[in-house]
Structure formats: C-alpha cells, structure tokens
Design a protein around this motif. Structure first.
Motif, PDB file in Angstrom:
ATOM      1  N   CYS A   7       0.746  -1.149   0.101  1.00 49.63           N
ATOM      2  CA  CYS A   7      -0.064   0.222  -0.021  1.00 49.63           C
ATOM      3  C   CYS A   7       0.755   1.438  -0.083  1.00 49.63           C
ATOM      4  O   CYS A   7       1.924   0.744   0.781  1.00 49.63           O
ATOM      5  CB  CYS A   7      -0.958  -0.274   1.439  1.00 49.63           C
ATOM      6  SG  CYS A   7      -2.101  -1.435   1.607  1.00 49.63           S
ATOM      7  N   HIS A   8       0.527   2.530  -0.973  1.00 47.81           N
ATOM      8  CA  HIS A   8       1.367   2.970  -0.802  1.00 47.81           C
ATOM      9  C   HIS A   8       0.578   4.303  -1.359  1.00 47.81           C
ATOM     10  O   HIS A   8      -0.523   4.279  -1.627  1.00 47.81           O
ATOM     11  CB  HIS A   8       2.405   3.414  -2.134  1.00 47.81           C
ATOM     12  CG  HIS A   8       2.037   3.103  -3.495  1.00 47.81           C
ATOM     13  ND1 HIS A   8       2.168   3.783  -4.481  1.00 47.81           N
ATOM     14  CD2 HIS A   8       1.458   1.600  -4.197  1.00 47.81           C
ATOM     15  CE1 HIS A   8       1.552   3.342  -5.408  1.00 47.81           C
ATOM     16  NE2 HIS A   8       1.232   2.307  -5.366  1.00 47.81           N
ATOM     17  N   ARG A   9       0.924   5.793  -1.303  1.00 43.23           N
ATOM     18  CA  ARG A   9       0.516   7.275  -0.702  1.00 43.23           C
ATOM     19  C   ARG A   9       1.727   7.998  -1.423  1.00 43.23           C
ATOM     20  O   ARG A   9       2.572   7.856  -0.935  1.00 43.23           O
ATOM     21  CB  ARG A   9      -0.707   7.425  -0.141  1.00 43.23           C
ATOM     22  CG  ARG A   9       0.485   7.527   1.046  1.00 43.23           C
ATOM     23  CD  ARG A   9      -1.159   8.158   2.551  1.00 43.23           C
ATOM     24  NE  ARG A   9       0.031   8.850   3.150  1.00 43.23           N
ATOM     25  CZ  ARG A   9      -0.274   9.108   4.554  1.00 43.23           C
ATOM     26  NH1 ARG A   9      -2.088   8.616   4.653  1.00 43.23           N
ATOM     27  NH2 ARG A   9       0.175   9.187   5.506  1.00 43.23           N
ATOM     28  N   VAL A  15       7.160   9.429  -1.755  1.00 45.51           N
ATOM     29  CA  VAL A  15       6.303   8.403  -1.845  1.00 45.51           C
ATOM     30  C   VAL A  15       5.935   7.220   0.407  1.00 45.51           C
ATOM     31  O   VAL A  15       7.496   7.628   0.445  1.00 45.51           O
ATOM     32  CB  VAL A  15       6.492   7.158  -2.675  1.00 45.51           C
ATOM     33  CG1 VAL A  15       7.860   6.482  -2.469  1.00 45.51           C
ATOM     34  CG2 VAL A  15       5.765   5.847  -2.959  1.00 45.51           C
ATOM     35  N   GLY A  57      -8.153   1.027  -1.860  1.00 48.83           N
ATOM     36  CA  GLY A  57      -7.663   1.203  -3.103  1.00 48.83           C
ATOM     37  C   GLY A  57      -7.681   0.785  -4.492  1.00 48.83           C
ATOM     38  O   GLY A  57      -7.907  -0.804  -4.227  1.00 48.83           O
ATOM     39  N   ARG A  58      -7.336   1.117  -5.689  1.00 51.96           N
ATOM     40  CA  ARG A  58      -6.843   0.346  -6.834  1.00 51.96           C
ATOM     41  C   ARG A  58      -5.430  -0.583  -6.533  1.00 51.96           C
ATOM     42  O   ARG A  58      -4.739  -0.573  -6.201  1.00 51.96           O
ATOM     43  CB  ARG A  58      -6.832   1.518  -7.724  1.00 51.96           C
ATOM     44  CG  ARG A  58      -6.738   0.832  -9.515  1.00 51.96           C
ATOM     45  CD  ARG A  58      -5.834   2.172 -10.390  1.00 51.96           C
ATOM     46  NE  ARG A  58      -4.934   2.256 -10.767  1.00 51.96           N
ATOM     47  CZ  ARG A  58      -3.999   1.628 -11.032  1.00 51.96           C
ATOM     48  NH1 ARG A  58      -4.808   0.193 -11.813  1.00 51.96           N
ATOM     49  NH2 ARG A  58      -2.828   2.026 -11.241  1.00 51.96           N
ATOM     50  N   HIS A  60      -3.388  -2.742  -8.535  1.00 52.36           N
ATOM     51  CA  HIS A  60      -2.786  -3.378 -10.182  1.00 52.36           C
ATOM     52  C   HIS A  60      -3.414  -5.010  -9.592  1.00 52.36           C
ATOM     53  O   HIS A  60      -3.036  -5.235  -9.360  1.00 52.36           O
ATOM     54  CB  HIS A  60      -1.220  -3.166  -9.894  1.00 52.36           C
ATOM     55  CG  HIS A  60      -0.842  -1.342  -9.336  1.00 52.36           C
ATOM     56  ND1 HIS A  60      -0.310  -0.867 -10.312  1.00 52.36           N
ATOM     57  CD2 HIS A  60      -1.436  -0.948  -8.879  1.00 52.36           C
ATOM     58  CE1 HIS A  60      -0.244   0.574 -10.428  1.00 52.36           C
ATOM     59  NE2 HIS A  60      -1.172   0.369  -9.411  1.00 52.36           N
ATOM     60  N   LEU A  87       0.796  -3.468  -5.615  1.00 51.80           N
ATOM     61  CA  LEU A  87       0.832  -2.298  -5.608  1.00 51.80           C
ATOM     62  C   LEU A  87      -0.572  -1.795  -5.370  1.00 51.80           C
ATOM     63  O   LEU A  87      -1.625  -2.669  -6.087  1.00 51.80           O
ATOM     64  CB  LEU A  87       1.138  -1.684  -6.484  1.00 51.80           C
ATOM     65  CG  LEU A  87       2.417  -1.424  -7.028  1.00 51.80           C
ATOM     66  CD1 LEU A  87       3.135  -0.933  -7.978  1.00 51.80           C
ATOM     67  CD2 LEU A  87       3.602  -0.963  -5.534  1.00 51.80           C
ATOM     68  N   ASP A  89      -3.433   1.536  -4.759  1.00 59.16           N
ATOM     69  CA  ASP A  89      -2.540   2.863  -4.904  1.00 59.16           C
ATOM     70  C   ASP A  89      -3.756   3.070  -3.638  1.00 59.16           C
ATOM     71  O   ASP A  89      -5.195   3.147  -4.305  1.00 59.16           O
ATOM     72  CB  ASP A  89      -3.123   3.821  -5.933  1.00 59.16           C
ATOM     73  CG  ASP A  89      -2.247   2.927  -7.052  1.00 59.16           C
ATOM     74  OD1 ASP A  89      -1.526   2.808  -6.726  1.00 59.16           O
ATOM     75  OD2 ASP A  89      -2.349   2.690  -8.251  1.00 59.16           O
ATOM     76  N   GLU A  91      -6.418   5.575  -1.751  1.00 61.32           N
ATOM     77  CA  GLU A  91      -7.659   5.820  -1.703  1.00 61.32           C
ATOM     78  C   GLU A  91      -8.574   6.763  -0.679  1.00 61.32           C
ATOM     79  O   GLU A  91      -9.054   7.988  -0.318  1.00 61.32           O
ATOM     80  CB  GLU A  91      -8.533   5.422  -2.839  1.00 61.32           C
ATOM     81  CG  GLU A  91      -7.949   5.675  -4.158  1.00 61.32           C
ATOM     82  CD  GLU A  91      -9.219   5.222  -5.781  1.00 61.32           C
ATOM     83  OE1 GLU A  91      -9.911   3.904  -4.886  1.00 61.32           O
ATOM     84  OE2 GLU A  91      -8.371   4.864  -6.358  1.00 61.32           O
ATOM     85  N   TYR A 133      10.075   5.539  -8.288  1.00 59.30           N
ATOM     86  CA  TYR A 133       9.325   6.336  -8.161  1.00 59.30           C
ATOM     87  C   TYR A 133      10.239   7.481  -8.552  1.00 59.30           C
ATOM     88  O   TYR A 133      10.696   8.411  -8.396  1.00 59.30           O
ATOM     89  CB  TYR A 133       8.507   7.067  -6.446  1.00 59.30           C
ATOM     90  CG  TYR A 133       7.534   6.385  -6.665  1.00 59.30           C
ATOM     91  CD1 TYR A 133       5.538   7.480  -6.705  1.00 59.30           C
ATOM     92  CD2 TYR A 133       6.892   5.169  -6.338  1.00 59.30           C
ATOM     93  CE1 TYR A 133       4.745   6.861  -7.641  1.00 59.30           C
ATOM     94  CE2 TYR A 133       5.900   4.844  -6.223  1.00 59.30           C
ATOM     95  CZ  TYR A 133       4.613   5.594  -6.385  1.00 59.30           C
ATOM     96  OH  TYR A 133       3.107   5.467  -6.665  1.00 59.30           O
TER      97      TYR A 133
END
Length: 134
Positions: A7-9, A15, A57-58, A60, A87, A89, A91, A133
C-alpha cells in the motif's frame, strides 16, 4: 505462497508505504495472507489491505514483485514461503477494520520502511518501489 499488499501514497511529493505489525512477533510487515481460492490474487491483496490495515484503493492486477520469507510455526518450525506482492494505490482509510485491535499501522517513507524491516526480500521490494518513483 502468500499474497501481500504494498500500500502506498504520495504525501508532500514523497512516496510513503504502509506497514502493519504481525500479530505474534510484532514485526513490521506488509498486509498479507493466504490465497483465497475463489478470488484472483490481486483481489486477495485488496482484502488483506482492508482487513489488516483498513485501507482501500486501486489494486494493480499484475504482481509488482515477489520475495521469499519464512513463516514461523509451532516449536520453532520455519516454513519457507513465497510472497507475491501487489501494489495498492491507497484512496481511503477506515478508522475501524477487522484487525484494528490486534495490529499497529504506520505510514512511513521507503527509507524508514527499509530500516524497520528485517527481511532482505522485502527490503528489495521497497528499493524497487523507490526506483519506480525515483
């Protein structure tokens, strides 16, 4: 094999990744679990992200990475486990989620995540994300 959610943001142009503590040893790890046979692997990652960290979140559809680890068993038995990483993303975050009373959850920089974990394979995954990134 286990399925993990990376999980990342982005926060203030940098990041961040989400780590959770394991239930038994309190090590910092990714949310992960055993495959759910009735679900595609990336959907299992989404379920683990919510159950263990309270995030959605989204996700992948294709794996981002994999690494080998050891799952502790009873009487000191260590089982070699392959971890497939997807991954996410992030939200949104929930205050209450299934494991909220049993785990600590923390957003950290990739640099801090590398320091906080003791699994070489997971460190490589964090470095791969940093390169993405970079």
């Amino acid at each position: 094999m286990q399925i993990a959610a990376l999980c990342h943001r982005m926060r203030e142009g940098k990041v961040e990744v989400l780590l959770v503590t394991s239930k038994s040893t309190r090590r910092w790890i990714l949310p992960k679990g055993w495959p759910i046979l009735s679900r595609r692997a990336h959907r299992t990652a989404a379920i683990e992200a919510f159950e263990e960290a309270g995030v959605t979140g989204r996700v992948h559809k294709n794996p981002f990475a994999s690494f080998s680890s050891y799952k502790g068993g009873e009487a000191g038995l260590k089982l070699r486990t392959e971890i497939l990483v997807f991954l996410v993303d992030v939200e949104s975050e929930a205050e209450e989620f299934p494991d909220s009373a049993e785990r600590d959850v923390r957003w950290v920089s990739i640099k801090d995540a590398v320091r906080m974990t003791n699994e070489p394979g997971l460190i490589d995954v964090f470095r791969k994300l940093n390169h993405l990134y970079g």
